[in-house]
Design a protein around this motif. Sequence first.
Motif, PDB file in Angstrom:
ATOM      1  N   GLY A  92       0.777  -1.316  -0.132  1.00  0.00           N
ATOM      2  CA  GLY A  92       0.008   0.027   0.099  1.00  0.00           C
ATOM      3  C   GLY A  92       0.817   1.475  -0.055  1.00  0.00           C
ATOM      4  N   GLN A  93       2.251   1.246   0.228  1.00  0.00           N
ATOM      5  CA  GLN A  93       2.997   2.505   0.053  1.00  0.00           C
ATOM      6  C   GLN A  93       4.342   2.021  -0.792  1.00  0.00           C
ATOM      7  OE1 GLN A  93       2.812   5.192   1.917  1.00  0.00           O
ATOM      8  NE2 GLN A  93       0.625   4.369   2.491  1.00  0.00           N
ATOM      9  N   GLU A  94       3.869   1.831  -2.195  1.00  0.00           N
ATOM     10  CA  GLU A  94       4.858   1.738  -3.167  1.00  0.00           C
ATOM     11  C   GLU A  94       5.329   2.929  -3.853  1.00  0.00           C
ATOM     12  OE1 GLU A  94       2.967  -2.963  -3.700  1.00  0.00           O
ATOM     13  OE2 GLU A  94       2.736  -1.155  -5.053  1.00  0.00           O
ATOM     14  N   GLY A 144       8.803  -4.984   1.900  1.00  0.00           N
ATOM     15  CA  GLY A 144       9.124  -4.546   3.181  1.00  0.00           C
ATOM     16  C   GLY A 144      10.466  -3.745   3.045  1.00  0.00           C
ATOM     17  N   GLU A 145      11.143  -3.733   1.957  1.00  0.00           N
ATOM     18  CA  GLU A 145      12.443  -3.048   2.051  1.00  0.00           C
ATOM     19  C   GLU A 145      12.303  -1.841   1.314  1.00  0.00           C
ATOM     20  OE1 GLU A 145      15.025  -5.868  -0.173  1.00  0.00           O
ATOM     21  OE2 GLU A 145      14.853  -7.377   1.397  1.00  0.00           O
ATOM     22  N   SER A 146      13.441  -1.111   1.351  1.00  0.00           N
ATOM     23  CA  SER A 146      13.812   0.239   0.807  1.00  0.00           C
ATOM     24  C   SER A 146      15.061   0.253  -0.022  1.00  0.00           C
ATOM     25  CB  SER A 146      13.421   1.290   1.613  1.00  0.00           C
ATOM     26  OG  SER A 146      14.500   1.447   2.810  1.00  0.00           O
ATOM     27  N   MET A 147      15.342   1.448  -0.846  1.00  0.00           N
ATOM     28  CA  MET A 147      16.685   1.285  -1.429  1.00  0.00           C
ATOM     29  C   MET A 147      16.979   2.741  -1.888  1.00  0.00           C
ATOM     30  SD  MET A 147      18.414   1.490  -4.770  1.00  0.00           S
ATOM     31  CE  MET A 147      16.896   1.559  -5.761  1.00  0.00           C
ATOM     32  N   PHE A 148      18.068   3.059  -1.836  1.00  0.00           N
ATOM     33  CA  PHE A 148      18.784   4.397  -2.307  1.00  0.00           C
ATOM     34  C   PHE A 148      19.766   4.054  -3.059  1.00  0.00           C
ATOM     35  CE2 PHE A 148      18.497   4.807   2.699  1.00  0.00           C
ATOM     36  CZ  PHE A 148      17.379   4.937   2.722  1.00  0.00           C
ATOM     37  N   SER A 178       6.584   5.968   4.148  1.00  0.00           N
ATOM     38  CA  SER A 178       5.542   6.731   3.186  1.00  0.00           C
ATOM     39  C   SER A 178       5.972   7.712   2.379  1.00  0.00           C
ATOM     40  CB  SER A 178       4.845   7.351   4.562  1.00  0.00           C
ATOM     41  OG  SER A 178       5.603   8.399   5.310  1.00  0.00           O
ATOM     42  N   GLU A 179       4.994   8.134   1.710  1.00  0.00           N
ATOM     43  CA  GLU A 179       5.526   9.424   0.781  1.00  0.00           C
ATOM     44  C   GLU A 179       6.093  10.606   1.620  1.00  0.00           C
ATOM     45  OE1 GLU A 179       3.207  11.632  -3.007  1.00  0.00           O
ATOM     46  OE2 GLU A 179       2.098  10.439  -1.833  1.00  0.00           O
ATOM     47  N   GLN A 180       5.487  10.813   2.428  1.00  0.00           N
ATOM     48  CA  GLN A 180       6.046  11.934   3.436  1.00  0.00           C
ATOM     49  C   GLN A 180       7.233  11.740   3.812  1.00  0.00           C
ATOM     50  OE1 GLN A 180       4.355  14.942   3.761  1.00  0.00           O
ATOM     51  NE2 GLN A 180       6.522  15.550   4.486  1.00  0.00           N
ATOM     52  N   ASP A 181       7.856  10.480   4.148  1.00  0.00           N
ATOM     53  CA  ASP A 181       9.188  10.113   4.442  1.00  0.00           C
ATOM     54  C   ASP A 181      10.056  10.548   3.161  1.00  0.00           C
ATOM     55  OD1 ASP A 181       8.452   9.388   7.030  1.00  0.00           O
ATOM     56  OD2 ASP A 181       8.485   7.336   6.434  1.00  0.00           O
ATOM     57  N   ILE A 209      16.815  20.331 -10.626  1.00  0.00           N
ATOM     58  CA  ILE A 209      15.913  20.979 -11.548  1.00  0.00           C
ATOM     59  C   ILE A 209      14.509  20.713 -11.412  1.00  0.00           C
ATOM     60  CG2 ILE A 209      17.867  21.267 -13.315  1.00  0.00           C
ATOM     61  CD1 ILE A 209      16.284  19.023 -15.146  1.00  0.00           C
ATOM     62  N   CYS A 210      14.284  19.568 -10.837  1.00  0.00           N
ATOM     63  CA  CYS A 210      12.785  18.992 -10.642  1.00  0.00           C
ATOM     64  C   CYS A 210      12.994  17.862  -9.689  1.00  0.00           C
ATOM     65  CB  CYS A 210      11.905  18.779 -11.686  1.00  0.00           C
ATOM     66  SG  CYS A 210      12.429  17.458 -12.928  1.00  0.00           S
ATOM     67  N   VAL A 211      11.597  17.413  -9.123  1.00  0.00           N
ATOM     68  CA  VAL A 211      11.615  16.448  -8.276  1.00  0.00           C
ATOM     69  C   VAL A 211      10.314  15.386  -8.842  1.00  0.00           C
ATOM     70  CG1 VAL A 211      11.378  15.099  -5.927  1.00  0.00           C
ATOM     71  CG2 VAL A 211      12.857  17.301  -6.310  1.00  0.00           C
ATOM     72  N   GLY A 212      10.670  14.080  -9.200  1.00  0.00           N
ATOM     73  CA  GLY A 212       9.440  13.435  -9.374  1.00  0.00           C
ATOM     74  C   GLY A 212       9.133  12.132  -8.517  1.00  0.00           C
ATOM     75  N   ILE A 213       7.686  11.823  -8.150  1.00  0.00           N
ATOM     76  CA  ILE A 213       7.476  10.822  -7.236  1.00  0.00           C
ATOM     77  C   ILE A 213       6.440   9.948  -8.007  1.00  0.00           C
ATOM     78  CG2 ILE A 213       6.391  10.206  -5.069  1.00  0.00           C
ATOM     79  CD1 ILE A 213       7.455  12.699  -3.984  1.00  0.00           C
ATOM     80  N   PHE A 214       6.905   8.812  -8.109  1.00  0.00           N
ATOM     81  CA  PHE A 214       5.796   7.764  -8.770  1.00  0.00           C
ATOM     82  C   PHE A 214       4.816   7.129  -7.744  1.00  0.00           C
ATOM     83  CE2 PHE A 214       9.032   8.146 -12.141  1.00  0.00           C
ATOM     84  CZ  PHE A 214       8.095   8.139 -13.329  1.00  0.00           C
ATOM     85  N   ASN A 215       3.829   7.102  -7.614  1.00  0.00           N
ATOM     86  CA  ASN A 215       3.085   6.508  -6.632  1.00  0.00           C
ATOM     87  C   ASN A 215       2.618   5.127  -7.378  1.00  0.00           C
ATOM     88  OD1 ASN A 215       0.927   5.343  -4.974  1.00  0.00           O
ATOM     89  ND2 ASN A 215       0.556   7.294  -4.042  1.00  0.00           N
ATOM     90  N   ILE A 216       3.169   4.057  -6.864  1.00  0.00           N
ATOM     91  CA  ILE A 216       3.076   2.934  -7.941  1.00  0.00           C
ATOM     92  C   ILE A 216       1.549   2.392  -7.486  1.00  0.00           C
ATOM     93  CG2 ILE A 216       3.778   0.490  -8.498  1.00  0.00           C
ATOM     94  CD1 ILE A 216       5.631   2.914  -9.334  1.00  0.00           C
ATOM     95  N   THR A 217       1.241   2.383  -6.147  1.00  0.00           N
ATOM     96  CA  THR A 217      -0.029   1.964  -5.778  1.00  0.00           C
ATOM     97  C   THR A 217      -1.233   2.728  -6.467  1.00  0.00           C
ATOM     98  OG1 THR A 217       0.879   1.538  -3.695  1.00  0.00           O
ATOM     99  CG2 THR A 217      -1.518   1.532  -3.603  1.00  0.00           C
TER     100      THR A 217
END
Length: 387
Positions: A131-133, A283-287, A323-326, A353-361
């Motif tokens: 639910g948070q992808e 359950g994981e995250s990546m940078f 979460s998206e806020q994080d 120059i800009c920031v993009g956020i893909f909300n996969i869910t």
Amino acid sequence: MPTAAETLGRRNCIPILYTRGTHYEVGYDMGRTFSGIIHNFLQVADSEYISEYLEAYATPEGRQGYEDTLNCLKTNFPQYIRELEGIADGANVPFYKLFLLHMDNIILSAAQKKSNDQPTGCSTICINRKGQEFLGHTEDALASTLNHYYFVSAHIISEQPQGKWGVKEEKFTSLCYAGHLPGYTMSYNHHGLVFSINTLSAKHLRTGKTPRHFITRALLSAENFVQAQQIIRDSGCGAGDGCSINMTFIKQDGDRMFHNAEMAPASDKSNESHLNILTISPGESMFHANSYLRSKIEECNKLMTESSIARMDTFNQFPKPISEQDLKDMLSDRSHNVHQVFRDRKGDYVKTICVGIFNITERTWSLYSDNPKENEPMVVLPLQIKK
């Protein structure tokens, strides 16, 4: 003296083009529609690095490297050469100048000229929780690139299979630098592939191979992860330079998986890209930023590597993002005294120059022209997937 980009300031404006046709027609529409932005960008960027490419191109070694690389692409990806010719014709600029932008430091390597190292490059965070992808990305580039980008949403249908992978149809939306082919920033296609790119600075670059800009352009045709790997590996030729590709497929079977592919140039004795792929499970995250984390590749841009390490250290000081806020908090961070994540200080040679956020869910793509922690997105695009 301040650059023209700094004089203009950060604009809250993201143009978008919807176009359909052949590769040449789509390219022509890009060039014609964004001719003013392309001309302005070439003028502003000339003193920063384009003049270096032109000097390298004027040498016998540079010209030979140019021709070897162009001939390779005419054999393997003629449709993307036609697309770039369309951009050049539509904008009324010389093709060779745009092709040099796509060769990037390969042309300098061919002429045995050292590049002007700068801490360029982008930061990407993937969050893979039920639910948070999310895939979030800062698009960082030389200051001259600020305000010189746009969206292209294209549908290309060919009567005959095109290029080494036999592609007949492409439909995608990509953020593009002025005068560049789609694919080398952040993009998605109608098969559900979502991806972003981090530039990597391998020391040993190759002419007569496929520049990363063309590999990521070809990636816009991928229907699944197997095809994506095939395109990045580029068997029969291999990459001429390197980058990191962060991706997921919206419609994949089973659990959600994100992947990070570190691509490096093919060796003199190899005919495919050096490739290392990490999978990010539920359950994981990546940078990822702008240095090789898993591949033992000699790098050459010291400032880029230092900046990348600093940004990764900044991310690791945060709690694990869920979460998206994080995600917004991390991509907006300015805490480092030198190498900030969100780069917008006056006089900085490199800017976010800009920031993009893909909300996969939710299948959306939010684009911010300024710091996402302090601003609403300029646009939220739906991810339109082929049924």
